[in-house]
Design an enzyme around this catalytic site. Structure first.
Site, PDB file in Angstrom:
ATOM      1  N   TRP A   1      56.967  27.211  -7.396  1.00  0.00           N
ATOM      2  CA  TRP A   1      56.998  27.311  -8.852  1.00  0.00           C
ATOM      3  C   TRP A   1      56.174  26.167  -9.447  1.00  0.00           C
ATOM      4  CZ3 TRP A   1      63.067  27.872  -9.470  1.00  0.00           C
ATOM      5  CH2 TRP A   1      63.457  29.110  -8.924  1.00  0.00           C
TER       6      TRP A   1
ATOM      7  N   HIS B   1      50.061  32.482  -8.896  1.00  0.00           N
ATOM      8  CA  HIS B   1      50.924  32.345 -10.065  1.00  0.00           C
ATOM      9  C   HIS B   1      51.278  30.881 -10.305  1.00  0.00           C
ATOM     10  CE1 HIS B   1      53.546  32.952  -6.491  1.00  0.00           C
ATOM     11  NE2 HIS B   1      54.154  31.904  -6.998  1.00  0.00           N
TER      12      HIS B   1
ATOM     13  N   ASP C   1      51.381  35.599 -13.700  1.00  0.00           N
ATOM     14  CA  ASP C   1      50.299  35.907 -12.768  1.00  0.00           C
ATOM     15  C   ASP C   1      48.957  35.411 -13.288  1.00  0.00           C
ATOM     16  OD1 ASP C   1      49.860  37.645 -10.205  1.00  0.00           O
ATOM     17  OD2 ASP C   1      48.212  38.178 -11.555  1.00  0.00           O
TER      18      ASP C   1
ATOM     19  N   ARG D   1      47.487  27.210   4.321  1.00  0.00           N
ATOM     20  CA  ARG D   1      48.166  28.494   4.475  1.00  0.00           C
ATOM     21  C   ARG D   1      48.177  29.073   3.068  1.00  0.00           C
ATOM     22  NH1 ARG D   1      52.868  30.940   1.971  1.00  0.00           N
ATOM     23  NH2 ARG D   1      53.782  32.417   3.430  1.00  0.00           N
TER      24      ARG D   1
ATOM     25  N   ASP E   1      49.258  31.496   0.239  1.00  0.00           N
ATOM     26  CA  ASP E   1      50.413  32.295  -0.172  1.00  0.00           C
ATOM     27  C   ASP E   1      49.962  33.537  -0.941  1.00  0.00           C
ATOM     28  OD1 ASP E   1      53.421  32.404  -0.580  1.00  0.00           O
ATOM     29  OD2 ASP E   1      52.743  32.420  -2.668  1.00  0.00           O
TER      30      ASP E   1
ATOM     31  N   HIS F   1      47.969  39.606  -3.512  1.00  0.00           N
ATOM     32  CA  HIS F   1      48.154  39.658  -4.965  1.00  0.00           C
ATOM     33  C   HIS F   1      46.984  39.036  -5.717  1.00  0.00           C
ATOM     34  CE1 HIS F   1      52.303  41.110  -4.661  1.00  0.00           C
ATOM     35  NE2 HIS F   1      52.407  40.309  -3.612  1.00  0.00           N
TER      36      HIS F   1
ATOM     37  N   GLU G   1      48.641  34.744   4.137  1.00  0.00           N
ATOM     38  CA  GLU G   1      49.887  35.524   4.163  1.00  0.00           C
ATOM     39  C   GLU G   1      49.636  36.845   3.442  1.00  0.00           C
ATOM     40  OE1 GLU G   1      54.364  35.627   2.308  1.00  0.00           O
ATOM     41  OE2 GLU G   1      52.553  35.244   1.168  1.00  0.00           O
TER      42      GLU G   1
ATOM     43  N   HIS H   1      60.827  31.064   6.334  1.00  0.00           N
ATOM     44  CA  HIS H   1      61.714  30.787   5.213  1.00  0.00           C
ATOM     45  C   HIS H   1      61.969  32.007   4.331  1.00  0.00           C
ATOM     46  CE1 HIS H   1      57.683  30.691   3.925  1.00  0.00           C
ATOM     47  NE2 HIS H   1      57.828  30.012   2.799  1.00  0.00           N
TER      48      HIS H   1
END
Length: 505
Positions: free
Chosen positions: A97, A136, A178, A207, A209, A213, A238, A305
């Site tokens: 976040w 995001h 987004d 890495r 994320d 998207h 990912e 996770h």
């Protein structure tokens, strides 16, 4: 008598030195760390941490990771991957976040702590990968109310149809604002930010994320920007999807490796319950070899996770988690690809869905699974065939299977008995011709002395076990000779050192 041993050790050292010159990412083994839930190395930044609240900060920080680098290295890992370290909104302990892309989260420490971590890791010949989020921001990011940032976000909308790529790229995932990477200013900011962390900290990879998207056009620019800054920089994407063809499409945008969800699905299905057939594991490798440009750099994992822990999956099926995890870890470290070990798996940590799979790391003083993980991980480093060798299915019957890996004349067989019954395997392979036995490379595994005759070997496999085997010549040097020769070499080296010291005085 000593000459053969001296020649042998000399040739081995030369081979290792030559291999180190060519070392690349497929030779690494990654340890995945959730920063807040690993180790508290600095209590001064605990602030509002509450270890009783699963959604609050628990005190793990960058200094804690630095203090545990030797532990991670002893575990056989050669690289670490950290969850996002940037400043996050309240209770954003996980790092996803974002509040400020250019600041280190105060609960984790400072940018100096990050630089020190990278420096200490590099001293130990370990690489550092940071998790990066560009899809995001956090729910309350200041850009949302900044008139100068109008157009930096897509219009708020949910993702209703994951088969609609436009929705996937422009929808607000879990309600998170987004970012609009098609916007010139947004795009430039994110690219500059990615390069900033490389320049400031000297990290070795990202890495990435939520790759699916974000538009491929952005990833293409992204990969060019980071590679320009550091040519050997590693990108691990990912793409959470079951179709390898869909995942592989992103390699055209410069992402060379991906966390392998299709393999994860098969590994957890096959190894969490006894009696399962293992042939689909071979099919996954066949597909990977076909679709991916760098199949040996795929990121293989058992736990992370976002999914319930492997131990919990075995327990839910009334299985012995230790036996099941030994089998799964053997596959993780002997199959093609880069093994990724999530913190705590080596201690058989239990956990259900998020946040139950994110407990604070436990460091027991003695743990058999930790010892096994270390052994199998180090074996992978010692055996080039387990990192670079081809991969062939040479025996399969029900829940019993044998794979062969071969690299420059070095041969390793990996045998699995995934059933609760003893199994006898008659292994026929032309590469066995000229050898006299198959010897186990795992000291903690049940002893195997498989006699080899005319290209055929018979293995007796105890229930729920795996073996990593190396063929030996019939006239192989006996153990006592190796011990005697090794001791003699040690004496010679010690004498040479003492003589050198005397001459220097």
């Amino acid at each position: 008598m000593l000459l053969p041993f001296l020649l042998f050790f000399s040739s081995e050292m030369n081979a290792l030195a030559e291999e180190e010159k060519e070392r690349n990412w497929q030779d690494e083994a990654v340890y995945f760390i959730m920063v807040d839930r690993f180790y508290n190395g600095d209590t001064s930044n605990d602030l509002d941490s509450d270890i009783e609240d699963p959604y609050a900060y628990h005190g793990g920080d960058i200094k804690g990771i630095t203090k545990k680098l030797d532990y991670i290295k002893d575990l056989g890992s050669t690289a670490i991957w950290l969850t996002p370290i940037v400043k996050n909104e309240e209770k954003g302990y996980h790092g996803y976040w974002t509040e400020d892309f250019l600041q280190v989260e105060e609960h984790f420490g400072t940018i100096q702590d990050v630089k020190e971590l990278v420096k200490e890791a590099h001293k130990r010949e370990m690489k550092v990968i940071l998790d990066l989020v560009v899809n995001h921001t956090g729910y309350k990011h200041e850009w949302l109310n900044d008139p100068d940032k109008k157009g930096w976000y897509h219009e708020q909308q949910e993702i209703y149809d994951y088969n609609d790529q436009k929705q996937v790229e422009e929808g607000w995932l879990s309600g998170l604002p987004d970012l609009n990477q098609e916007n010139e200013s947004t795009r430039k900011y994110l690219l500059d930010m990615a390069v900033y962390w490389i320049k400031e900290t000297n990290i070795d990879g990202y890495r990435l994320d939520t790759v699916k998207h974000v538009p491929k056009s952005f990833w293409s620019d992204f990969s060019k920007a980071v590679k320009k800054e550091k040519p050997d920089f590693y990108l691990l994407g990912e793409v959470w999807h079951d179709n390898p063809e869909y995942i592989a499409d992103y390699s055209e945008a410069g992402i060379e490796s991906f966390v392998d969800y299709p393999l994860y699905n098969e590994m957890t299905l096959a190894f969490s319950e006894s009696g399962q057939p293992l042939s689909e594991l071979a099919s996954v490798w066949d597909r990977n070899s076909y679709y991916y440009s760098k199949p040996y750099e795929m990121g293989n994992f058992l736990d992370n996770h976002d999914n319930i822990r492997f131990t919990r999956q075995a327990l839910l099926k009334n299985e012995d988690p230790e036996k099941r995890l030994r089998l799964a870890l053997t596959y993780l470290y002997t199959a093609p690809g880069i093994p990724i070990l999530y913190q705590g798996t080596e201690h058989m940590m239990d956990g259900g869905k998020d946040p139950d799979n994110r407990h604070m790391m436990e460091f027991p003083s003695e743990n058999k699974m930790e010892d096994f993980t270390s052994e199998i991980a180090k074996l992978r480093q010692e055996q080039p065939a387990l990192r670079r060798g081809d991969y062939k299915l040479v025996y399969e019957k029900g829940s019993t299977i044998v794979f062969k890996r071969k690299f420059k004349g070095d041969i390793v067989y990996i045998a699995y008995n995934n059933s609760k019954e003893k199994q006898s395997i008659t292994l026929k392979d032309r590469d066995l011709k000229g050898y006299g036995s198959l010897n186990s490379l795992i000291t903690s595994a049940a002893e195997v002395n498989a006699d080899v005759s005319k290209g055929s070997a018979k293995l007796n496999m105890p229930p729920e076990t795996a073996q990593v085997l190396s063929p030996m010549k019939g006239s192989s040097i006996p153990l006592w000779a190796w011990l005697t020769g090794g001791a003699a070499v040690a004496v010679i080296i010690a004498a040479a050192v003492m003589r050198h010291r005397k001459l220097s005085q």
